[in-house]
Design an enzyme around this catalytic site. Structure first.
Site, PDB file in Angstrom:
ATOM      1  CG  HIS A 112      -0.270   0.319   2.506  1.00  0.00           C
ATOM      2  ND1 HIS A 112       0.385  -0.640   3.225  1.00  0.00           N
ATOM      3  CD2 HIS A 112      -0.129   1.462   3.201  1.00  0.00           C
ATOM      4  CE1 HIS A 112       0.894  -0.110   4.311  1.00  0.00           C
ATOM      5  NE2 HIS A 112       0.612   1.168   4.335  1.00  0.00           N
TER       6      HIS A 112
HETATM    7  C1  UD1 Z   1      -2.236   5.750   5.428  1.00  0.00           C
HETATM    8  C2  UD1 Z   1      -0.967   6.323   6.016  1.00  0.00           C
HETATM    9  C3  UD1 Z   1       0.121   5.271   5.973  1.00  0.00           C
HETATM   10  C4  UD1 Z   1      -0.327   3.981   6.629  1.00  0.00           C
HETATM   11  C5  UD1 Z   1      -1.645   3.520   6.028  1.00  0.00           C
HETATM   12  C6  UD1 Z   1      -2.134   2.356   6.823  1.00  0.00           C
HETATM   13  C7  UD1 Z   1      -0.628   8.727   5.641  1.00  0.00           C
HETATM   14  C8  UD1 Z   1       0.139   9.726   4.871  1.00  0.00           C
HETATM   15  N1  UD1 Z   1      -0.480   7.435   5.227  1.00  0.00           N
HETATM   16  O1  UD1 Z   1      -1.996   5.477   4.058  1.00  0.00           O
HETATM   17  O2  UD1 Z   1       1.261   5.738   6.654  1.00  0.00           O
HETATM   18  O3  UD1 Z   1       0.649   3.011   6.424  1.00  0.00           O
HETATM   19  O4  UD1 Z   1      -2.608   4.581   6.111  1.00  0.00           O
HETATM   20  O5  UD1 Z   1      -3.039   1.594   6.167  1.00  0.00           O
HETATM   21  O6  UD1 Z   1      -1.342   9.067   6.555  1.00  0.00           O
HETATM   22  N2  UD1 Z   1      -9.312   4.380   1.323  1.00  0.00           N
HETATM   23  C9  UD1 Z   1     -10.546   3.790   1.318  1.00  0.00           C
HETATM   24  N3  UD1 Z   1     -11.121   3.523   2.532  1.00  0.00           N
HETATM   25  C10 UD1 Z   1     -10.556   3.806   3.714  1.00  0.00           C
HETATM   26  C11 UD1 Z   1      -9.301   4.427   3.701  1.00  0.00           C
HETATM   27  C12 UD1 Z   1      -8.688   4.696   2.501  1.00  0.00           C
HETATM   28  O7  UD1 Z   1     -11.120   3.511   0.278  1.00  0.00           O
HETATM   29  O8  UD1 Z   1     -11.139   3.506   4.776  1.00  0.00           O
HETATM   30  C13 UD1 Z   1      -8.658   4.640   0.026  1.00  0.00           C
HETATM   31  C14 UD1 Z   1      -9.024   5.981  -0.588  1.00  0.00           C
HETATM   32  O9  UD1 Z   1      -9.053   5.817  -1.967  1.00  0.00           O
HETATM   33  C15 UD1 Z   1      -7.868   6.853  -0.215  1.00  0.00           C
HETATM   34  C16 UD1 Z   1      -6.699   5.874  -0.249  1.00  0.00           C
HETATM   35  O10 UD1 Z   1      -7.234   4.635   0.217  1.00  0.00           O
HETATM   36  O11 UD1 Z   1      -7.673   7.928  -1.075  1.00  0.00           O
HETATM   37  C17 UD1 Z   1      -5.520   6.284   0.607  1.00  0.00           C
HETATM   38  O12 UD1 Z   1      -5.941   6.497   1.955  1.00  0.00           O
HETATM   39  P1  UD1 Z   1      -5.116   7.461   2.928  1.00  0.00           P
HETATM   40  O13 UD1 Z   1      -5.693   7.374   4.282  1.00  0.00           O
HETATM   41  O14 UD1 Z   1      -4.958   8.797   2.327  1.00  0.00           O
HETATM   42  O15 UD1 Z   1      -3.664   6.840   2.922  1.00  0.00           O
HETATM   43  P2  UD1 Z   1      -3.178   5.328   3.052  1.00  0.00           P
HETATM   44  O16 UD1 Z   1      -2.551   4.935   1.767  1.00  0.00           O
HETATM   45  O17 UD1 Z   1      -4.269   4.488   3.589  1.00  0.00           O
HETATM   46  N1  UDP Z   2      -3.503  -5.698   8.950  1.00  0.00           N
HETATM   47  C1  UDP Z   2      -4.769  -6.230   9.173  1.00  0.00           C
HETATM   48  N2  UDP Z   2      -5.494  -6.656   8.096  1.00  0.00           N
HETATM   49  C2  UDP Z   2      -5.029  -6.590   6.826  1.00  0.00           C
HETATM   50  C3  UDP Z   2      -3.737  -6.035   6.606  1.00  0.00           C
HETATM   51  C4  UDP Z   2      -2.998  -5.595   7.694  1.00  0.00           C
HETATM   52  O1  UDP Z   2      -5.224  -6.319  10.304  1.00  0.00           O
HETATM   53  O2  UDP Z   2      -5.757  -6.974   5.910  1.00  0.00           O
HETATM   54  C5  UDP Z   2      -2.726  -5.201  10.098  1.00  0.00           C
HETATM   55  C6  UDP Z   2      -1.339  -5.750  10.245  1.00  0.00           C
HETATM   56  O3  UDP Z   2      -1.364  -6.991  10.908  1.00  0.00           O
HETATM   57  C7  UDP Z   2      -0.624  -4.656  11.015  1.00  0.00           C
HETATM   58  C8  UDP Z   2      -1.320  -3.409  10.550  1.00  0.00           C
HETATM   59  O4  UDP Z   2      -2.512  -3.816   9.895  1.00  0.00           O
HETATM   60  O5  UDP Z   2      -0.836  -4.773  12.413  1.00  0.00           O
HETATM   61  C9  UDP Z   2      -0.434  -2.669   9.611  1.00  0.00           C
HETATM   62  O6  UDP Z   2      -1.126  -1.625   9.019  1.00  0.00           O
HETATM   63  P1  UDP Z   2      -0.790  -1.102   7.569  1.00  0.00           P
HETATM   64  O7  UDP Z   2      -0.012  -2.108   6.827  1.00  0.00           O
HETATM   65  O8  UDP Z   2      -2.082  -0.642   6.997  1.00  0.00           O
HETATM   66  O9  UDP Z   2       0.064   0.204   7.878  1.00  0.00           O
HETATM   67  P2  UDP Z   2       1.603   0.442   8.271  1.00  0.00           P
HETATM   68  O10 UDP Z   2       1.959  -0.477   9.383  1.00  0.00           O
HETATM   69  O11 UDP Z   2       2.420   0.243   7.044  1.00  0.00           O
HETATM   70  O12 UDP Z   2       1.633   1.877   8.658  1.00  0.00           O
END
Ligand code: UD1
Ligand code: UDP
Length: 369
Positions: A204
Site C-alpha cells: 500500500h
Molecule cells: C495511510 C498512512 C500510511 C499507513 C496507512 C495504513 C498517511 C500519509 N499514510 O496510508 O502511513 O501506512 O494509512 O493503512 O497518513 N481508502 C478507502 N477507505 C478507507 C481508507 C482509505 O477507500 O477507509 C482509500 C481511498 O481511496 C484513499 C486511499 O485509500 O484515497 C488512501 O488512503 P489514505 O488514508 O490517504 O492513505 P493510506 O494509503 O491508507
Molecule cells: N492488517 C490487518 N489486516 C489486513 C492487513 C494488515 O489487520 O488486511 C494489520 C497488520 O497486521 C498490522 C497493521 O494492519 O498490524 C499494519 O497496518 P498497515 O499495513 O495498513 O500500515 P503500516 O503499518 O504500514 O503503517
C-alpha cells in the site's frame, strides 16, 4: 510506578488520537493500560473509515469505541492535515486534556501533534524515532515534525533512540518497547496458524501504488513466488489496480482486508511474508516468519541487520531469491518485553499530572484570602 492523581481531585486527562488502521490496531494495549492511571478521550480522525479498516478492527482488538469521530476521510494530504488539525483544535479546546498522545506517522498523527502544539498542550509521540530517509514518503515528513514537536518520545526499538539523540530533538526520550509486541504477546496463545503453503503479501505504500510501472513490477515480484500468494488488498491498492487496469498474476489471490486476528493467523502460517507495511515487517519478525520487503529501504533496519528481513525493492530476481532465504537462528527481543503499554501509560500519567497541576495549582498551597 505510582502517581499522585488526586492532588487536584481528578486523574490526568489524555486525549489520544487514532486515524488509520495501524494506529487503531496498536491503540488497544495502550488504552487498556491507560484505564488504570488516566482518563482517556479516544479521538478517531476518521482518516480510515471502511468497516474493514476501522470499525471491524476496533471490535476485533477490543479497543473501546472512540469518544469522537472527526470524519476527516479521504482527501489530499494537505487537506487531511488542515481539516484534521482544525477539528482537533476545536475538540481539544472543549475537552481540555492535560496531555495529547499521538502514535506512528500518519496524517492523523501530525494533525494531532500540530493541534497540541498550537494550544500548548504537552505532546507524547508513541513510535518515535523511526526514519526511512526517503523524501517522497509523507510518513517521513509526518514523523520528523511530530518528533520535533513532542515533549516526550516513546521509542519502540533502541536504534531509534540513537537516531533521535543524533538529531538532537528537544523532548525527553524513553525506550518503552513497541506496543505491537504487547499485542502479539496477548494474541499468541489464541492464534492458530493458517494451513497450506503460501506467501502472505500486503502492498500500500504511495510509491509502490501510485506509478503504474512500479506497481506492475510489484506484481511481477509476487508472480515469482514459488507458491500461492494471499494478498489482503488495502483499498489504496484495489483502487490503483482498477484505475491502471492491472491484472494480478495467476498465483496471486486478492482478498478484502482482514481483521487483525485473521491477519495474525495468516502471518503465522505463511512460508514467508512479502510487504511494504511497517507493522507487518515487525509482526513477521515477532512471529519468526521470514520477510521480504518490497522497498529499497526500511525504518525497521534491525530486522534486516538480523537477517529476518530482506529488502528487494521491486526486483523480481531478488524477490525470487529472497523468498527461499533460510531463517537465521537468533531472534533477539528488539521490540521489547511485551510491557510497552504500561510504561507508556505511566509516562502519560506523569506528564499529564504535571501539566494538570501547572494549570490547576493545589488550592491548599494558596495563601488564605
Ligand atoms: C495511510 C498512512 C500510511 C499507513 C496507512 C495504513 C498517511 C500519509 N499514510 O496510508 O502511513 O501506512 O494509512 O493503512 O497518513 N481508502 C478507502 N477507505 C478507507 C481508507 C482509505 O477507500 O477507509 C482509500 C481511498 O481511496 C484513499 C486511499 O485509500 O484515497 C488512501 O488512503 P489514505 O488514508 O490517504 O492513505 P493510506 O494509503 O491508507
Ligand atoms: N492488517 C490487518 N489486516 C489486513 C492487513 C494488515 O489487520 O488486511 C494489520 C497488520 O497486521 C498490522 C497493521 O494492519 O498490524 C499494519 O497496518 P498497515 O499495513 O495498513 O500500515 P503500516 O503499518 O504500514 O503503517
Amino acid at each position: 510506578m505510582a502517581f499522585d492523581t488526586t492532588r487536584s481531585g481528578r486523574r490526568p486527562r489524555v486525549l489520544s488520537v487514532i486515524g488509520a488502521r495501524p494506529e487503531i490496531i496498536q491503540a488497544a494495549p495502550v488504552s487498556a493500560a491507560l484505564a488504570d492511571v488516566a482518563d482517556e478521550i479516544l479521538v478517531h480522525t476518521g482518516q480510515h473509515y471502511d468497516a474493514s479498516m476501522s470499525s471491524e478492527q476496533i471490535h476485533a482488538t477490543r479497543l473501546p469505541e472512540p469518544d469522537h469521530n472527526l470524519g476527516v476521510g479521504s482527501r489530499t494530504r494537505d487537506d487531511q492535515l488542515l481539516i484534521g488539525r482544525l477539528r482537533l483544535v476545536e475538540l481539544m479546546q472543549r475537552e481540555r486534556p492535560d496531555v495529547v498522545l499521538v502514535r506512528g506517522d500518519t496524517n492523523a498523527t501530525l494533525a494531532g501533534a500540530r493541534a497540541a502544539a498550537e494550544l500548548g498542550i504537552p505532546l507524547i509521540h508513541v513510535e518515535a524515532g523511526l526514519r526511512s530517509y526517503r523524501d517522497d514518503m509523507p510518513e517521513e515528513a509526518n514523523r520528523i515534525e511530530t518528533d520535533v514537536l513532542a515533549d516526550l518520545l516513546c521509542v519502540p526499538v533502541a536504534s531509534a533512540c540513537d537516531t533521535l539523540r543524533r538529531e538532537g530533538v528537544g523532548g525527553q526520550i524513553y525506550l518503552t518497547g513497541d506496543p505491537l509486541c504487547d499485542l502479539l504477546q496477548t494474541w499468541r496463545e489464541r492464534i492458530v496458524p493458517e494451513r497450506g503453503d503460501y506467501v502472505l503479501a500486503t502492498v500500500h505504500r504511495n510509491y509502490n501504488t501510485d506509478d503504474p510501472g512500479r506497481l506492475a513490477q510489484v506484481l511481477e515480484c509476487l508472480g515469482r513466488a514459488p507458491c500461492r500468494v494471499v494478498l489482503p488488498a488495502h483499498p489504496r491498492l484495489t483502487s490503483r489496480l482498477d484505475f491502471w487496469n492491472l491484472a494480478l498474476p495467476d498465483n496471486v489471490e486478492a482478498i478484502a482486508p482482514v481483521t487483525y486476528p485473521r491477519m495474525l493467523e495468516l502471518e503465522r502460517g505463511a512460508r514467508a511474508i512479502a510487504t511494504d507495511s511497517g507493522g507487518v515487517q515487525r509482526e513477521a519478525y515477532l512471529w519468526g516468519v521470514p520477510c521480504v520487503t518490497l522497498r529499497e529501504e526500511t525504518e525497521w533496519t534491525d530486522t534486516v541487520e538480523l537477517g529476518w528481513n530482506t529488502l528487494v525493492g521491486v526486483d523480481a530476481d531478488r524477490f525470487a531469491e529472497a523468498v527461499h532465504r533460510p531463517s537465521p537462528l537468533e531472534r533477539p527481543p528488539i521490540f521489547g518485553d511485551g510491557h510497552a503499554a504500561p510504561r507508556i501509560a505511566a509516562l502519560v500519567a506523569k506528564l499529564g499530572a504535571a501539566s494538570r497541576d501547572d494549570r490547576e495549582p493545589d488550592s491548599a498551597a494558596e495563601m488564605p484570602r
